[in-house]
Design a protein around this motif. Structure first.
Motif, PDB file in Angstrom:
ATOM      1  N   ASP A 187      26.257 -34.407  -6.728  1.00 24.76           N
ATOM      2  CA  ASP A 187      26.935 -35.697  -6.603  1.00 24.76           C
ATOM      3  C   ASP A 187      28.429 -35.571  -6.863  1.00 24.76           C
TER       4      ASP A 187
ATOM      5  N   TRP B 131      25.404 -34.896  -0.903  1.00 26.22           N
ATOM      6  CA  TRP B 131      24.182 -35.587  -0.460  1.00 26.22           C
ATOM      7  C   TRP B 131      23.684 -35.022   0.860  1.00 26.22           C
TER       8      TRP B 131
ATOM      9  N   TYR C 219      20.932 -32.836  -6.766  1.00 27.45           N
ATOM     10  CA  TYR C 219      21.941 -33.857  -6.495  1.00 27.45           C
ATOM     11  C   TYR C 219      22.386 -34.546  -7.772  1.00 27.45           C
TER      12      TYR C 219
END
Length: 273
Positions: free
Chosen positions: A108, A115, A103
């Motif tokens: 991200d 997520w 992530y």
């Protein structure tokens, strides 16, 4: 009264209790604790943007996880405490740590979808490990099925899901498009982990090896380790891709074995009446 409860390896007081615990009983648990430390350190290093060392720590956790069980069997130090601790460590090392490293590194960029992908992978790892523990207690499961995992095992899933990171280290651009592609790949690996896909475990072939291929096998291991240290991310990326390509072979081998076992059971059933 002592400030800490006594160490009970098997969680029962029916067995003779020892005033002092031999070190060999603690060694596998210490290795498991070191694996947890490596996985958690990988998360910290990822948040510090030191991604190569973070991935190396996750790989180290996987290596220690492969060692602790074998050490316990070699030292005859297996215990219920160690089994439970190893299972909980796997959730951290192969579910939480790879998901957070991914992530921070790339997912991200995909926003909430990234997520969700990381979340699904971590939950899939928990479900996979819980199902594995339950299947170990199934007395009706045929012995030959121990040669196969049901779904991709958690350690392999952790190494596979980091493929986008390996490719990023090799120069693949990190942008929104690659982040969405990586998120889809993470979800696919999560589904493979909780699926009923038979995956060859290699346990039966690990016991014996033909004499004529001992030397080539040893040279192959040396070559792989040399490539791993010299071209780490190329080797890891190719290993992950090769593992995915071999999965259909495991399904085919499982189907043949299942048909063979069924054919052997049918004549015995016909003769019984």
């Amino acid at each position: 009264m002592a400030p800490f409860p006594p160490y009970e390896p098997n969680g029962t007081r029916r067995e003779p209790r020892l005033r002092e615990i031999p070190l060999r009983l603690l060694l596998p648990n210490l290795i498991t604790i070191l694996a947890i430390c490596a996985g958690l350190s990988g998360i910290r290093l990822a948040f510090e943007l030191r991604f190569e060392i973070a991935v190396a720590m996750v790989l180290t956790a996987a290596l220690l996880d492969a060692v602790d069980g074998r050490v316990a069997r070699m030292l005859k130090a297996s215990s219920k405490f160690g089994a439970q601790m190893d299972s909980l460590a796997d959730v951290v090392n192969f579910g939480v740590a790879p998901a957070l490293v991914l992530y921070v590194y790339i997912l991200d960029n995909a926003g909430a979808f990234g997520w969700i992908a990381a979340l699904l992978f971590a939950i899939a790892c928990c479900l996979r490990l819980a199902r594995f523990n339950v299947m170990l207690e199934d007395p009706d499961r045929p012995a030959w099925k121990a040669d196969y995992f049901v779904g991709v095992p958690a350690p392999a899933g952790a190494l596979l899901v980091l493929l986008p990171v390996y490719l990023g280290f090799l120069g693949v651009p990190l942008n929104t498009t690659s982040a969405f592609i990586a998120s889809g790949f993470v979800v696919a690996i999560a589904l493979l982990m909780v699926s009923r896909l038979p995956v060859y475990s290699g346990k039966s072939s690990g016991a014996r090896i033909r004499r004529d291929i001992v030397m080539p096998a040893m040279l192959g291991v040396v070559l792989y380790v040399a490539l791993l240290f010299s071209y780490t991310w190329y080797t890891m990326a190719l290993s992950a891709i090769a593992y995915l390509l071999v999965l259909p072979w495991g399904v085919r081998a499982y189907s043949k074995r299942e048909a063979k076992e069924a054919a052997q059971i049918e004549p015995a059933t016909d003769e019984a009446p």
